[in-house]
Design a protein around this motif. Structure first.
Motif, PDB file in Angstrom:
ATOM      1  N   GLY A   1      -1.655  -5.291  -4.819  1.00 58.26           N
ATOM      2  CA  GLY A   1      -1.061  -3.970  -5.051  1.00 58.26           C
ATOM      3  C   GLY A   1      -2.129  -2.895  -5.024  1.00 58.26           C
ATOM      4  N   PHE A   2      -1.696  -1.671  -5.007  1.00 60.26           N
ATOM      5  CA  PHE A   2      -2.607  -0.528  -5.060  1.00 60.26           C
ATOM      6  C   PHE A   2      -2.291   0.276  -6.321  1.00 60.26           C
ATOM      7  CE2 PHE A   2      -5.037   0.154  -1.093  1.00 60.26           C
ATOM      8  CZ  PHE A   2      -4.658  -1.010  -0.429  1.00 60.26           C
TER       9      PHE A   2
ATOM     10  N   LYS B   1       2.845  -6.458 -12.922  1.00 59.45           N
ATOM     11  CA  LYS B   1       3.487  -6.742 -11.632  1.00 59.45           C
ATOM     12  C   LYS B   1       3.105  -8.120 -11.092  1.00 59.45           C
ATOM     13  CE  LYS B   1       3.758  -1.781 -10.737  1.00 59.45           C
ATOM     14  NZ  LYS B   1       4.216  -0.761  -9.813  1.00 59.45           N
TER      15      LYS B   1
ATOM     16  N   LYS C   1      -1.165  -2.580 -14.514  1.00 63.09           N
ATOM     17  CA  LYS C   1      -0.249  -2.837 -13.383  1.00 63.09           C
ATOM     18  C   LYS C   1      -0.454  -4.242 -12.820  1.00 63.09           C
ATOM     19  CE  LYS C   1      -0.031   2.056 -12.282  1.00 63.09           C
ATOM     20  NZ  LYS C   1      -0.434   3.160 -11.422  1.00 63.09           N
TER      21      LYS C   1
ATOM     22  N   ALA D   1       0.820  -1.217   0.000  1.00 60.09           N
ATOM     23  CA  ALA D   1       0.000   0.000   0.000  1.00 60.09           C
ATOM     24  C   ALA D   1       0.851   1.263   0.000  1.00 60.09           C
ATOM     25  CB  ALA D   1      -0.908  -0.017   1.233  1.00 60.09           C
TER      26      ALA D   1
ATOM     27  N   THR E   1      13.518   5.062  -9.288  1.00 60.60           N
ATOM     28  CA  THR E   1      13.768   4.137  -8.181  1.00 60.60           C
ATOM     29  C   THR E   1      13.391   2.729  -8.646  1.00 60.60           C
ATOM     30  OG1 THR E   1      11.533   4.427  -7.366  1.00 60.60           O
ATOM     31  CG2 THR E   1      13.212   5.859  -6.401  1.00 60.60           C
ATOM     32  N   MET E   2      13.730   1.736  -7.852  1.00 60.44           N
ATOM     33  CA  MET E   2      13.356   0.376  -8.240  1.00 60.44           C
ATOM     34  C   MET E   2      11.878   0.149  -7.938  1.00 60.44           C
ATOM     35  SD  MET E   2      15.444   0.865  -5.624  1.00 60.44           S
ATOM     36  CE  MET E   2      17.043   0.155  -5.772  1.00 60.44           C
ATOM     37  N   ASP E   3      11.215  -0.612  -8.796  1.00 59.44           N
ATOM     38  CA  ASP E   3       9.805  -0.941  -8.556  1.00 59.44           C
ATOM     39  C   ASP E   3       9.759  -2.172  -7.639  1.00 59.44           C
ATOM     40  OD1 ASP E   3       7.139  -1.890  -8.707  1.00 59.44           O
ATOM     41  OD2 ASP E   3       6.855  -0.719 -10.548  1.00 59.44           O
TER      42      ASP E   3
ATOM     43  N   GLU F   1      -4.810   6.535  -9.371  1.00 63.42           N
ATOM     44  CA  GLU F   1      -4.883   7.071 -10.730  1.00 63.42           C
ATOM     45  C   GLU F   1      -5.709   8.351 -10.759  1.00 63.42           C
ATOM     46  OE1 GLU F   1      -3.079   5.551 -12.852  1.00 63.42           O
ATOM     47  OE2 GLU F   1      -2.796   3.623 -11.866  1.00 63.42           O
TER      48      GLU F   1
ATOM     49  N   LEU G   1       7.235  -3.646  -6.009  1.00 65.92           N
ATOM     50  CA  LEU G   1       6.153  -4.604  -6.258  1.00 65.92           C
ATOM     51  C   LEU G   1       6.451  -5.471  -7.488  1.00 65.92           C
ATOM     52  CD1 LEU G   1       3.414  -5.642  -5.449  1.00 65.92           C
ATOM     53  CD2 LEU G   1       2.349  -3.695  -6.573  1.00 65.92           C
TER      54      LEU G   1
HETATM   55  N1  CTP Z   1       5.134   0.429  -6.230  1.00 66.75           N
HETATM   56  C1  CTP Z   1       6.320  -0.138  -5.767  1.00 66.75           C
HETATM   57  N2  CTP Z   1       7.511   0.432  -6.089  1.00 66.75           N
HETATM   58  C2  CTP Z   1       7.563   1.534  -6.854  1.00 66.75           C
HETATM   59  C3  CTP Z   1       6.352   2.123  -7.310  1.00 66.75           C
HETATM   60  C4  CTP Z   1       5.163   1.524  -6.978  1.00 66.75           C
HETATM   61  O1  CTP Z   1       6.281  -1.147  -5.060  1.00 66.75           O
HETATM   62  N3  CTP Z   1       8.726   2.097  -7.137  1.00 66.75           N
HETATM   63  C5  CTP Z   1       3.861  -0.240  -5.889  1.00 66.75           C
HETATM   64  C6  CTP Z   1       2.926   0.571  -5.030  1.00 66.75           C
HETATM   65  O2  CTP Z   1       3.130   0.271  -3.653  1.00 66.75           O
HETATM   66  C7  CTP Z   1       1.560   0.117  -5.519  1.00 66.75           C
HETATM   67  C8  CTP Z   1       1.790  -0.249  -6.982  1.00 66.75           C
HETATM   68  O3  CTP Z   1       3.177  -0.450  -7.107  1.00 66.75           O
HETATM   69  O4  CTP Z   1       1.130  -1.035  -4.845  1.00 66.75           O
HETATM   70  C9  CTP Z   1       1.327   0.768  -7.976  1.00 66.75           C
HETATM   71  O5  CTP Z   1       1.871   2.028  -7.648  1.00 66.75           O
HETATM   72  P1  CTP Z   1       1.543   3.321  -8.517  1.00 66.75           P
HETATM   73  O6  CTP Z   1       2.339   4.438  -7.996  1.00 66.75           O
HETATM   74  O7  CTP Z   1       0.059   3.482  -8.655  1.00 66.75           O
HETATM   75  O8  CTP Z   1       2.054   2.916  -9.948  1.00 66.75           O
HETATM   76  P2  CTP Z   1       3.461   2.916 -10.629  1.00 66.75           P
HETATM   77  O9  CTP Z   1       3.840   1.499 -10.880  1.00 66.75           O
HETATM   78  O10 CTP Z   1       4.425   3.735  -9.850  1.00 66.75           O
HETATM   79  O11 CTP Z   1       3.157   3.587 -12.019  1.00 66.75           O
HETATM   80  P3  CTP Z   1       2.759   5.124 -12.382  1.00 66.75           P
HETATM   81  O12 CTP Z   1       3.300   6.000 -11.269  1.00 66.75           O
HETATM   82  O13 CTP Z   1       3.453   5.327 -13.677  1.00 66.75           O
HETATM   83  O14 CTP Z   1       1.281   5.148 -12.481  1.00 66.75           O
END
Ligand code: CTP
Length: 416
Positions: free
Chosen positions: A338-339, A357, A353, A290, A320-322, A342, A324
């Motif tokens: 995940g959340f 993911k 997503k 979240a 940064t690294m994603d 939008e 999720l």
């Molecule tokens: N998330 C994550 N690490 C990141 C970015 C997002 O773990 N660096 C996770 C968030 O905790 C959430 C999900 O991915 O559960 C979606 O996050 P969101 O910010 O809505 O989407 P992004 O993948 O960042 O894409 P964008 O910002 O382009 O919409």
């Protein structure tokens, strides 16, 4: 996500979907020094919306007057077995039938012994023998008494017969000694009571939850972040714990206090959060991400505060690294939620997503509305499932939403 603003310092967590709200609870008070703490417990429970009736043993009345409990509960306190009672001679039966849960604070060696052996010789023991609702027993006494074999055997017996015992803490005791026997904080007792009123359907689960924003420092006084309050993640952690799970909350900087009974790791940056998650991912059975992780961080960190002209025009950033995505790629049987926050094209973005993911479920909300999303106590979301199912939920507080999300996670668990 790119919401580069400072966190609102006013953020407070509210009393979200409290399980004791509107519940009828009997507070049994016995004769120990900690009897005065039962007054505070009463206040906490009343503040949470519970209806409290108090039963005091004769010894308890030597420590605190019944009038205090009567004034704070707004109900007559039951102190004597015999004598005129407005609700007739079967009070132990009527009160027992009208009770959702009972808590005994402090539970002395005497009441524990009587309960373990079915003795009913005063209002509290008579009530306890009659009531069908769950009972939380909170022992508190001198450590030699507590460690006495007879007391320990009686406690074991209570546990074997379905009573929930909140074991005392080790610490300074009223008698001047140190050891086990100290009554836990009233907030811990209240939380134990909340747990007692929840189904324990997450028992055995090890749940990892991320919450809050991350902060990506530019220099010692500036950072990139977003307005996430952490309320959703903290509500999830609290609800999961109440339902019996072992919970690890990995939290970015928030103004919220640690939920009772939850292990909390506080981090600042996306990289810290990534490392903390990766260290624990293998031991978990369910993960709910979240956190509003910053997608960008400055390409470098200035050791000293920069003059505004020096950074403003061309702050260089890198992704940064994603977290999720990395977890989804390597998951081994865990349920992954995940959340998605939008501002447009909710379904398309959220489902993108979900797939990218490798999630089982994504919780999507349109942000930018006052009563939903960042910092709000409520949220209105749509759930998108891996199997194509869509479920639009009404506006509700984040505690209630957390409860529904774990219901859905358990449904997913059953279906695989
Ligand atoms: N998330 C994550 N690490 C990141 C970015 C997002 O773990 N660096 C996770 C968030 O905790 C959430 C999900 O991915 O559960 C979606 O996050 P969101 O910010 O809505 O989407 P992004 O993948 O960042 O894409 P964008 O910002 O382009 O919409």
């Amino acid at each position: 996500m790119r919401y580069d603003g400072l966190m609102n310092p006013q953020q407070q967590e509210t009393n979200m979907a409290d399980p004791v709200k509107d519940k009828h609870i009997v507070l049994g008070v016995c004769g120990g020094i900690a009897a005065y703490k039962a007054v505070n417990l009463l206040r906490v429970l009343v503040r949470s919306g519970a209806h409290i009736r108090v039963i005091m043993t004769r010894s308890a009345q030597e420590f605190v007057g019944p009038l205090t409990f009567e004034a704070l509960s707004g109900q007559p306190v039951w102190t004597h077995m015999f004598g005129k009672q407005k609700d007739g001679p079967f009070r132990h039966i009527t009160w027992a039938n009208e009770t959702d849960a009972a808590v005994i604070v402090p539970a002395t060696a005497n009441i524990i012994g009587k309960m373990a052996h079915g003795i009913a010789d005063d209002p509290l023991t008579t009530f306890v023998l009659t009531v069908q609702a769950p009972i939380l027993v909170c022992p508190s006494m001198n450590f030699q008494m507590y460690e006495n074999r007879a007391v320990q055997e009686n406690i074991k017996r209570l546990e074997q017969t379905g009573k929930k015992v909140l074991h005392p803490e080790v610490g300074a005791l009223a008698c001047g000694s140190k050891g086990p026997g100290r009554l836990p904080d009233v907030e811990v007792i209240a939380e134990g009571l909340r747990s007692l009123l929840c189904p324990q359907d997450l028992e055995g689960e090890r749940i990892l939850i991320t919450a809050g924003p991350t902060q990506e420092p530019i220099d010692p006084v500036r950072f990139i972040s977003n307005p996430s309050s952490g309320k959703m993640g903290y509500a999830l952690a609290r609800v999961a714990r109440r339902r019996g799970a072992q919970v690890l909350l990995i939290s970015g900087p928030t103004m919220l206090s640690n939920p009772q009974g939850v292990e909390v790791i506080r981090v600042r940056t996306a990289e810290d959060m990534f490392n903390a998650v990766m260290d624990h991912v293998e031991q978990t059975t369910i993960m709910v991400m979240a956190a509003a992780v910053s997608d960008w961080r400055p390409a470098g960190f200035f050791e000293h505060k920069q003059k505004k002209e020096e950074i403003a025009p061309d702050l260089r950033v890198e992704q940064t690294m994603d977290i999720l995505k990395a977890v989804g790629r390597n998951k081994k049987g865990q349920i992954l939620v995940g959340f998605a926050a939008e501002t447009q094209d909710l379904k398309e973005n959220a489902c993108g997503k979900l797939t990218a993911k490798n999630l089982d479920l994504i919780v999507a909300n349109l942000i930018g509305q006052d009563d939903s999303g960042f910092a709000s106590d409520t949220n209105q979301v749509t759930l998108f499932y891996r199997n194509g199912r869509t479920e639009a939920l009404p506006l509700m507080d984040k505690g209630a939403l957390a409860g529904i999300l774990f219901d859905r996670v358990l449904e997913i668990r059953k279906s695989v």
